[in-house]
Design a protein around this motif. Structure first.
Motif, PDB file in Angstrom:
ATOM      1  N   ARG A  22       1.005  -1.061  -0.130  1.00  0.00           N
ATOM      2  CA  ARG A  22      -0.064  -0.134  -0.027  1.00  0.00           C
ATOM      3  C   ARG A  22       0.456   1.388  -0.074  1.00  0.00           C
ATOM      4  N   ARG A  23       2.042   1.152   0.696  1.00  0.00           N
ATOM      5  CA  ARG A  23       2.668   2.308   0.765  1.00  0.00           C
ATOM      6  C   ARG A  23       3.865   2.307  -0.401  1.00  0.00           C
ATOM      7  N   GLY A  24       3.970   2.058  -1.072  1.00  0.00           N
ATOM      8  CA  GLY A  24       4.108   1.945  -2.944  1.00  0.00           C
ATOM      9  C   GLY A  24       5.794   1.621  -2.886  1.00  0.00           C
ATOM     10  N   THR A  45      14.669  -5.722   3.019  1.00  0.00           N
ATOM     11  CA  THR A  45      15.501  -4.216   2.357  1.00  0.00           C
ATOM     12  C   THR A  45      14.533  -3.908   1.400  1.00  0.00           C
ATOM     13  N   ILE A  46      14.151  -2.347   1.906  1.00  0.00           N
ATOM     14  CA  ILE A  46      13.412  -1.457   0.561  1.00  0.00           C
ATOM     15  C   ILE A  46      13.735  -0.561  -0.072  1.00  0.00           C
ATOM     16  N   ALA A  47      13.074  -0.294  -1.438  1.00  0.00           N
ATOM     17  CA  ALA A  47      13.727   0.917  -2.246  1.00  0.00           C
ATOM     18  C   ALA A  47      12.596   2.116  -1.997  1.00  0.00           C
ATOM     19  N   ALA A  48      12.808   2.681  -1.375  1.00  0.00           N
ATOM     20  CA  ALA A  48      11.895   3.684  -0.789  1.00  0.00           C
ATOM     21  C   ALA A  48      12.441   4.668  -1.162  1.00  0.00           C
ATOM     22  N   GLN A  52       8.380   8.098   1.762  1.00  0.00           N
ATOM     23  CA  GLN A  52       7.873   6.062   1.716  1.00  0.00           C
ATOM     24  C   GLN A  52       8.366   5.673   2.807  1.00  0.00           C
ATOM     25  N   ALA A  53       9.319   5.642   3.381  1.00  0.00           N
ATOM     26  CA  ALA A  53      10.072   4.808   4.432  1.00  0.00           C
ATOM     27  C   ALA A  53       9.689   5.500   5.541  1.00  0.00           C
ATOM     28  N   SER A  59       2.885   2.892   9.693  1.00  0.00           N
ATOM     29  CA  SER A  59       2.422   2.632   9.083  1.00  0.00           C
ATOM     30  C   SER A  59       2.691   0.896  10.582  1.00  0.00           C
ATOM     31  N   LEU A  60       4.254   0.144  10.142  1.00  0.00           N
ATOM     32  CA  LEU A  60       3.954  -0.788  10.738  1.00  0.00           C
ATOM     33  C   LEU A  60       4.220  -0.877  12.133  1.00  0.00           C
ATOM     34  N   GLY A  61       4.698   0.319  12.616  1.00  0.00           N
ATOM     35  CA  GLY A  61       4.681   0.546  14.239  1.00  0.00           C
ATOM     36  C   GLY A  61       2.859   0.486  14.826  1.00  0.00           C
TER      37      GLY A  61
END
Length: 82
Positions: A22-24, A45-48, A52-53, A59-61
């Protein structure tokens, strides 16, 4: 990014992945482990973008089974590829 989860609800992993979607952000690598102590740890490991990060971390919290979210230092892939 590292997310610590309590409980054994399998739906928690789906909630994590759904939030990332959802956060893209693009997930480049992910791992779910259960270290000593019984809590599960989801590392990704994300690309953001920085925005976004920050949004992903907040959101995860807010997810029910999440007790800790730790965002690691960002790596600029453009500099690493040079």
């Amino acid at each position: 990014m590292s997310v610590v989860l309590v409980g054994s609800d399998r739906a928690a992993l789906l909630a994590l992945v759904s939030t990332l979607h959802r956060r893209g952000v693009d997930v480049l690598e992910a791992d779910l482990s259960r270290p000593a102590g019984g809590r599960r740890v989801f590392n990704a490991t994300i690309a953001a973008t920085p925005r976004q990060a920050s949004s992903v971390e907040a959101s995860l919290g807010q997810l029910i089974d999440v007790v800790e979210v730790v965002a690691c230092k960002a790596i600029d892939a453009r500099r690493r590829a040079a």
